[in-house]
Write an enzyme that holds these catalytic residues in place. Structure first.
Site, short mmCIF file in Angstrom:
data_model
loop_
_atom_site.label_atom_id
_atom_site.label_comp_id
_atom_site.label_asym_id
_atom_site.label_seq_id
_atom_site.Cartn_x
_atom_site.Cartn_y
_atom_site.Cartn_z
N PHE A 167 -0.28 11.99 2.99
CA PHE A 167 -1.50 13.37 3.67
C PHE A 167 -0.16 14.12 4.15
CE2 PHE A 167 0.22 10.81 7.07
CZ PHE A 167 1.10 12.07 7.78
N LYS A 191 -4.95 10.37 -7.79
CA LYS A 191 -5.89 10.09 -6.25
C LYS A 191 -5.50 10.60 -5.44
CE LYS A 191 -5.53 7.06 -3.62
NZ LYS A 191 -6.12 7.86 -2.24
N GLU A 194 -7.02 10.59 0.66
CA GLU A 194 -8.01 10.41 1.43
C GLU A 194 -8.27 11.81 2.75
OE1 GLU A 194 -6.34 8.15 1.24
OE2 GLU A 194 -6.89 5.88 2.29
N ARG A 195 -7.21 11.73 3.21
CA ARG A 195 -6.91 12.61 4.99
C ARG A 195 -6.95 13.51 3.81
NH1 ARG A 195 -3.13 8.37 8.21
NH2 ARG A 195 -1.35 8.55 6.68
N CYS A 299 8.82 13.34 5.75
CA CYS A 299 9.44 12.01 5.09
C CYS A 299 11.28 12.11 5.16
CB CYS A 299 9.12 11.57 3.51
SG CYS A 299 9.45 12.99 2.57
N GLU A 400 9.61 3.09 11.38
CA GLU A 400 9.72 5.44 10.93
C GLU A 400 8.17 6.01 12.05
OE1 GLU A 400 7.00 6.35 7.89
OE2 GLU A 400 9.32 8.09 7.52
#
Ligand code: NAD
Length: 516
Positions: A167, A191, A194-195, A299, A400
């Site tokens: 995301f 793909k 989904e967020r 990240c 994290e």
């Protein structure tokens, strides 16, 4: 809202209107899913319902892979120059639509508009690099390895490749994947997270406008089932994944068990090492931006600061800088930190801060209960938070956090800092701040982390290099973009040819052939 207006007047309207359903993209068509299962996507700044994402059915996912399989032969056979021209058109379209893509990202993901533009730009750089695909796909030759015998190699595409994205970079990470893959002659099934599906949908619409033929890129939606489908479908040759460690290790294990090539970029805990001889103002500016920018949801965020010796005396000035950061909706001008992605993420961040306090850390800046403008009262906001006196056994250090929380540790020497960081399981990125070339050189040699910044906080390499996170932050068959990215999306065919201009027979030999 500004971004809503932008969207409504943009071509994105063709893909998604507010609170309407996100489409699948199969064989060049945006199609409504027949699923009964939908995931709601809400604006993290105010919980407004933006769209619903389908959990694609098995038939839909199969149709997407079939489209990619069918499109592969013609796309592979499209000349490399023509493929590069289409990618070049694509680059121009992304550039032209930068503001619209950024507005989509801000609305769905929460980051500020300037930061969202950076998200698009860092992806665009990989698209620019992919325009050089002909040079990147040059093989090797050696003439006359034996009389009349030459050896040469070709770099060829694999077939159908797939990408699974997180995301936090709705444009950059899809753009790390499919443009280079298709430039190399592969076809693709994406793909998206989904967020944050809408930036991906707009990016594939632009790819189609750029001239990418039907079936070359396809998009399916969903979560675990879609991921399992990608890991298992025999037609998919390679999987690119970016996201959490749990998902990345799982996908690597399942994908490779099915004989696929997999690259997984995963979670991180990135340390900044601050030596007392560093330029104080520049170091604290860099640390503040890299710890709290994007609300810590990068990240490569610097989420752990290791103060060496007297540099710990700078912490109060760090707090002053962090306090000045403005927390608000990402589309509001001069916002520094937007919301985090979901109420669950906010809750998790709060819990990890509290665990740190319970385990003995001092919370010298607490971003829980941060005040925001009334229109954002329902948003998932967390203000900059600084925990000091953190030790490596604390949960707030080991996990994290992926929020605007900087954990601060103290050591006495550079050697101790290196030892501490090398003992951490992650190896995505690190930065050292110093005025000493010798100290920087020691750090770059001895630190066991894949990407190192020297007086530079977020060392994400440009695409002529590769994104080289290591240890717990990466597993797989080759890094993203750069030379290794091309290697990941291709295979080498080596040809040994024997063209003689005489009529002499050499006779039968049953020995292992030896050239020479
Ligand atoms: P995530 O792992 O939750 O989701 C990433 C993708 O994996 C999504 O498409 C999701 O549908 C799928 N997924 C999620 N859980 C799954 C499961 N259990 N099994 C199979 N598939 C699953 O990651 P996220 O929260 O979207 O992204 C944040 C994470 O990504 C952080 O850990 C961050 O460090 C990492 N990240 C790493 C890099 C890098 O280059 N190393 C870059 C960006 C983000």
């Amino acid at each position: 809202m500004l971004s809503s207006k932008l969207l409504k007047s943009s071509k994105v309207f063709g893909i998604r209107t507010f609170a309407t359903n996100t489409k699948l993209f199969i064989n060049g068509k945006f199609v409504e899913s027949k699923t009964k299962d939908w995931i709601e996507v809400r604006n993290p700044a105010n919980q407004e319902l933006l769209t619903r994402v389908p959990i694609s059915t098995q038939e839909e996912m199969k149709a997407a892979v079939k489209a990619a399989e069918d499109a592969f032969p013609a796309w592979r056979d499209t000349s490399v120059s023509n493929r590069a021209r289409i990618i070049s058109n694509y680059k121009n379209l992304i550039n032209k639509n930068m503001d619209k893509i950024a507005a989509i990202i801000t609305e769905e993901q929460g980051k500020t508009l300037p930061d969202a533009k950076g998200d698009v730009f860092r992806g665009l750089e990989v698209v620019e690099h992919s325009c050089n695909v002909a040079s990147l796909m040059m093989g090797e030759t050696v003439e006359n390895v034996s009389n009349n015998v030459d050896i040469y190699s070709y770099i060829q595409p694999l077939g159908v490749c797939a990408g699974i994205t997180p995301f936090n970079f709705p444009a950059m990470i899809p753009l790390w994947m499919f443009p280079l893959a298709i430039a190399c002659g592969n076809t693709y099934v994406l793909k998206p997270s989904e967020r944050v599906p809408s930036a991906s949908m707009f990016l594939v619409q632009l790819a189609q406008e750029a001239g990418v033929p039907d079936g070359v890129i396809n998009v399916i939606h969903g979560s675990r089932d879609a991921v399992n489908f990608i890991c298992d479908d025999p037609a998919i040759r390679a999987i690119s994944f970016v996201g959490s460690g749990e998902a990345g290790n799982y996908i690597h294990a399942r994908g490779t068990a099915n004989g696929k090539r997999v690259q997984s970029n995963m979670a991180a805990k990135n340390h900044a090492t601050i030596l007392p001889d560093a330029h104080k103002e520049r170091t604290l500016d860099a640390l503040t931006g890299a710890a709290f920018g994007a609300s810590g949801q990068r990240c490569m965020a610097l989420s752990a600061a290791v103060f060496v010796g007297e540099s710990k005396n700078w912490i109060p000035e760090l707090v002053e800088r962090a306090k000045k950061l403005k927390v608000s909706g990402g589309a509001v001008p001069s916002t520094d930190l937007g919301p985090v992605i979901s109420p669950q993420a906010k809750e998790r961040i709060h819990t990890l801060i509290q665990k740190g306090i319970d385990e003995g850390a001092k919370c010298i800046l607490d971003g829980r209960n941060v005040q925001v403008a009334p229109e954002f009262a329902k948003g998932n906001f967390v203000g900059p938070t600084i925990l000091t006196d953190v030790t490596t056994d604390m949960v707030c250090y080991k996990e994290e956090i992926f929020g605007p929380v900087l954990v601060c540790l103290n050591v006495d020497t550079l050697d101790e800092a290196i030892k501490l960081i090398n003992a951490n399981p992650y190896g995505n990125g690190t930065a050292v701040f110093t005025a000493s070339g010798a100290a920087a050189r020691k750090y770059q040699r001895e630190i066991d982390v894949g990407q190192v910044g020297i007086n530079l906080p977020i060392p994400v390499p440009l695409p002529f290099f590769s994104f080289t996170g290591s240890r717990g932050s990466f597993v797989g068959a080759g890094h993203f973009y750069g030379k290794t990215g091309v290697q990941f999306y291709t295979q080498i065919k080596t040809i040994t040819s024997n063209w003689r201009d005489d009529n002499i027979s050499t006779g039968v030999s049953t020995h292992m052939p030896v050239l020479g």
